[in-house]
Design a protein around this motif. Structure first.
Motif, mmCIF file in Angstrom:
data_model
loop_
_atom_site.group_PDB
_atom_site.id
_atom_site.type_symbol
_atom_site.label_atom_id
_atom_site.label_comp_id
_atom_site.label_asym_id
_atom_site.label_seq_id
_atom_site.Cartn_x
_atom_site.Cartn_y
_atom_site.Cartn_z
ATOM 1 N N GLN A 95 9.420 -6.770 0.792
ATOM 2 C CA GLN A 95 8.008 -6.719 1.185
ATOM 3 C C GLN A 95 7.744 -5.554 2.142
ATOM 4 O O GLN A 95 6.741 -4.831 1.992
ATOM 5 C CB GLN A 95 7.617 -8.035 1.844
ATOM 6 C CG GLN A 95 6.146 -8.150 2.193
ATOM 7 C CD GLN A 95 5.821 -9.481 2.847
ATOM 8 O OE1 GLN A 95 6.363 -9.811 3.886
ATOM 9 N NE2 GLN A 95 4.938 -10.254 2.226
ATOM 10 N N LEU A 96 8.642 -5.337 3.101
ATOM 11 C CA LEU A 96 8.483 -4.235 4.052
ATOM 12 C C LEU A 96 8.476 -2.893 3.327
ATOM 13 O O LEU A 96 7.669 -2.004 3.633
ATOM 14 C CB LEU A 96 9.613 -4.265 5.084
ATOM 15 C CG LEU A 96 9.554 -5.369 6.140
ATOM 16 C CD1 LEU A 96 10.862 -5.411 6.932
ATOM 17 C CD2 LEU A 96 8.373 -5.167 7.088
ATOM 18 N N ARG A 97 9.353 -2.751 2.357
ATOM 19 C CA ARG A 97 9.428 -1.473 1.618
ATOM 20 C C ARG A 97 8.219 -1.285 0.714
ATOM 21 O O ARG A 97 7.646 -0.184 0.637
ATOM 22 C CB ARG A 97 10.728 -1.422 0.803
ATOM 23 C CG ARG A 97 10.937 -0.114 0.044
ATOM 24 C CD ARG A 97 12.300 -0.071 -0.631
ATOM 25 N NE ARG A 97 12.464 -1.158 -1.587
ATOM 26 C CZ ARG A 97 11.970 -1.141 -2.841
ATOM 27 N NH1 ARG A 97 11.265 -0.089 -3.256
ATOM 28 N NH2 ARG A 97 12.189 -2.151 -3.648
ATOM 29 N N SER A 98 7.800 -2.369 0.047
ATOM 30 C CA SER A 98 6.665 -2.281 -0.873
ATOM 31 C C SER A 98 5.380 -1.923 -0.138
ATOM 32 O O SER A 98 4.559 -1.143 -0.641
ATOM 33 C CB SER A 98 6.487 -3.604 -1.623
ATOM 34 O OG SER A 98 7.621 -3.879 -2.425
ATOM 35 N N ARG A 99 5.195 -2.492 1.033
ATOM 36 C CA ARG A 99 3.989 -2.210 1.814
ATOM 37 C C ARG A 99 3.867 -0.729 2.152
ATOM 38 O O ARG A 99 2.778 -0.180 2.235
ATOM 39 C CB ARG A 99 4.002 -3.014 3.116
ATOM 40 C CG ARG A 99 3.653 -4.491 2.955
ATOM 41 C CD ARG A 99 3.772 -5.185 4.293
ATOM 42 N NE ARG A 99 3.469 -6.612 4.205
ATOM 43 C CZ ARG A 99 3.660 -7.467 5.195
ATOM 44 N NH1 ARG A 99 4.172 -7.037 6.353
ATOM 45 N NH2 ARG A 99 3.359 -8.742 5.045
ATOM 46 N N ARG A 100 5.002 -0.085 2.337
ATOM 47 C CA ARG A 100 5.005 1.333 2.699
ATOM 48 C C ARG A 100 5.106 2.237 1.477
ATOM 49 O O ARG A 100 5.155 3.452 1.601
ATOM 50 C CB ARG A 100 6.162 1.611 3.671
ATOM 51 C CG ARG A 100 5.923 0.980 5.043
ATOM 52 C CD ARG A 100 7.216 0.847 5.821
ATOM 53 N NE ARG A 100 7.010 0.308 7.158
ATOM 54 C CZ ARG A 100 6.772 -0.979 7.416
ATOM 55 N NH1 ARG A 100 6.707 -1.848 6.417
ATOM 56 N NH2 ARG A 100 6.585 -1.391 8.653
ATOM 57 N N LYS A 101 5.179 1.625 0.281
ATOM 58 C CA LYS A 101 5.234 2.354 -0.977
ATOM 59 C C LYS A 101 6.399 3.341 -0.998
ATOM 60 O O LYS A 101 6.264 4.513 -1.368
ATOM 61 C CB LYS A 101 3.911 3.075 -1.248
ATOM 62 C CG LYS A 101 2.730 2.121 -1.376
ATOM 63 C CD LYS A 101 1.424 2.840 -1.662
ATOM 64 C CE LYS A 101 0.274 1.850 -1.805
ATOM 65 N NZ LYS A 101 -1.026 2.518 -2.061
ATOM 66 N N LEU A 104 13.637 2.719 -3.220
ATOM 67 C CA LEU A 104 14.924 2.296 -2.701
ATOM 68 C C LEU A 104 15.722 3.489 -2.175
ATOM 69 O O LEU A 104 16.362 3.413 -1.121
ATOM 70 C CB LEU A 104 15.726 1.585 -3.795
ATOM 71 C CG LEU A 104 15.305 0.158 -4.163
ATOM 72 C CD1 LEU A 104 15.966 -0.255 -5.474
ATOM 73 C CD2 LEU A 104 15.701 -0.816 -3.058
ATOM 74 N N ALA A 105 15.664 4.589 -2.908
ATOM 75 C CA ALA A 105 16.428 5.778 -2.526
ATOM 76 C C ALA A 105 15.946 6.344 -1.194
ATOM 77 O O ALA A 105 16.767 6.783 -0.366
ATOM 78 C CB ALA A 105 16.326 6.843 -3.610
ATOM 79 N N GLN A 106 14.645 6.339 -0.961
ATOM 80 C CA GLN A 106 14.116 6.862 0.298
ATOM 81 C C GLN A 106 14.614 6.066 1.494
ATOM 82 O O GLN A 106 15.031 6.630 2.503
ATOM 83 C CB GLN A 106 12.581 6.853 0.262
ATOM 84 C CG GLN A 106 11.969 7.917 -0.632
ATOM 85 C CD GLN A 106 10.455 7.761 -0.732
ATOM 86 O OE1 GLN A 106 9.951 6.699 -1.088
ATOM 87 N NE2 GLN A 106 9.740 8.818 -0.404
ATOM 88 N N VAL A 107 14.566 4.751 1.380
ATOM 89 C CA VAL A 107 15.009 3.894 2.484
ATOM 90 C C VAL A 107 16.520 3.993 2.671
ATOM 91 O O VAL A 107 17.019 4.178 3.790
ATOM 92 C CB VAL A 107 14.590 2.432 2.250
ATOM 93 C CG1 VAL A 107 15.125 1.533 3.369
ATOM 94 C CG2 VAL A 107 13.081 2.312 2.153
ATOM 95 N N ALA A 108 17.263 3.882 1.568
ATOM 96 C CA ALA A 108 18.720 3.895 1.649
ATOM 97 C C ALA A 108 19.236 5.207 2.241
ATOM 98 O O ALA A 108 20.139 5.208 3.085
ATOM 99 C CB ALA A 108 19.320 3.676 0.261
ATOM 100 N N ASP A 109 18.646 6.324 1.823
ATOM 101 C CA ASP A 109 19.093 7.626 2.317
ATOM 102 C C ASP A 109 18.836 7.770 3.814
ATOM 103 O O ASP A 109 19.678 8.276 4.558
ATOM 104 C CB ASP A 109 18.367 8.740 1.547
ATOM 105 C CG ASP A 109 18.849 10.123 1.962
ATOM 106 O OD1 ASP A 109 20.057 10.409 1.789
ATOM 107 O OD2 ASP A 109 18.036 10.908 2.489
ATOM 108 N N THR A 110 17.685 7.316 4.270
ATOM 109 C CA THR A 110 17.346 7.429 5.695
ATOM 110 C C THR A 110 18.218 6.524 6.558
ATOM 111 O O THR A 110 18.669 6.918 7.643
ATOM 112 C CB THR A 110 15.861 7.080 5.922
ATOM 113 O OG1 THR A 110 15.047 7.920 5.097
ATOM 114 C CG2 THR A 110 15.477 7.277 7.378
ATOM 115 N N VAL A 111 18.469 5.308 6.079
ATOM 116 C CA VAL A 111 19.232 4.332 6.860
ATOM 117 C C VAL A 111 20.732 4.614 6.799
ATOM 118 O O VAL A 111 21.475 4.282 7.726
ATOM 119 C CB VAL A 111 18.928 2.903 6.360
ATOM 120 C CG1 VAL A 111 19.816 1.875 7.023
ATOM 121 C CG2 VAL A 111 17.457 2.566 6.626
ATOM 122 N N GLY A 112 21.177 5.235 5.703
ATOM 123 C CA GLY A 112 22.594 5.555 5.585
ATOM 124 C C GLY A 112 23.407 4.522 4.835
ATOM 125 O O GLY A 112 24.585 4.301 5.136
#
Length: 262
Positions: A95-101, A104-112
């Protein structure tokens, strides 16, 4: 003296049922074993007592599995599933990721972390370590308290069965002892052998640890400390830190963060 963990074969012999029966009962909530990083199930003597009670109800009283679960819930021997279960965390992360549109790759790459691991977390197939959850919480500008669903205010007295619970990766159970309008964030940590925080992490605030049972290895700013029962430990949360249970028995910690930013 702390009781050692038992493997599923040992439990099966003690209870008098097959390992497959224990696994099926586990899926219904009759047992909630910890797991090592190698995914081996580890049971406590309390699990054995509960499973023996279930076997008695099945053999002597002729109850099926569903009826056994309902009876044990009424007797207060089974706690309801926590709000911090893998399914609840996975849905919240998605839900957190979907709200920010975001992809998966964007979040995973930033978080590591890997895309596959993040996807598995969102689909509730895996749970992240404390370190991973902390990184995700920071990325989404929230905190791990959100994963506990702890927006309500607790009463002054919190009974054990009322605690908010978060399973943070394999073998790490965090039980929130108070929540709401607090200036401290107290937990009971239960850490299985060889389980731990994962990668080092940081956040704002200060932390206090008191070891109730078992051992804790904690590395703060590259310096390793080995804590024993009765030891206490303080450090600033902005210092990179990671920890694990190096022993053969479950470790219990009273862990307090202030302010509640964990």
């Amino acid at each position: 003296m702390d009781e050692p963990y038992l493997k599923i074969g040992d439990v099966a012999r003690k209870v008098g049922v097959s390992p497959s029966v224990i696994r099926s009962w586990e899926s219904l909530g009759l047992a909630r074993p910890s797991r090592t990083q190698s995914k081996y199930r580890l049971y406590t003597n309390e699990d054995v007592k509960l499973l023996k009670r279930a076997r008695f109800l099945r053999k002597i009283r002729g109850l099926n599995a569903a009826a056994i679960v309902q009876l044990l819930k009424r007797e207060g021997k089974i706690r309801p599933a926590s709000n911090g279960s893998a399914s609840a965390i996975g849905a919240h992360l998605r839900q957190l990721r979907s709200r920010r549109k975001l992809s998966l790759a964007q979040v995973a790459d930033t978080v590591g972390i890997s895309v596959g691991f993040l996807s598995a977390m969102e689909r509730s197939q895996m749970t992240g370590s404390v370190g991973t959850l902390r990184k995700l919480a920071r990325f989404y500008k929230t905190n791990i308290l959100d994963f506990f669903d702890a927006k309500d205010v607790s009463s002054r007295r919190v009974r054990p069965e009322e605690r908010k619970v978060l399973e943070a990766g394999s073998g790490v159970r965090m039980e929130l002892l108070a929540w709401g309008n607090t200036v401290m964030e107290p937990h009971l940590f239960r850490i299985a052998p060889d389980a731990g925080s994962g990668d080092p992490y940081t956040h704002d605030g200060e932390e206090f640890i008191y070891v109730l049972r078992g051992d804790l290895e904690i590395i703060v700013d590259g310096e390793e400390h080995r804590l024993k029962p009765g030891d206490s430990f303080y450090f600033e949360s902005t210092t990179p830190h990671r920890w694990r249970n190096p022993g053969r028995r479950e470790t219990w910690l009273l862990w307090v963060n202030t302010p509640p930013t964990f």
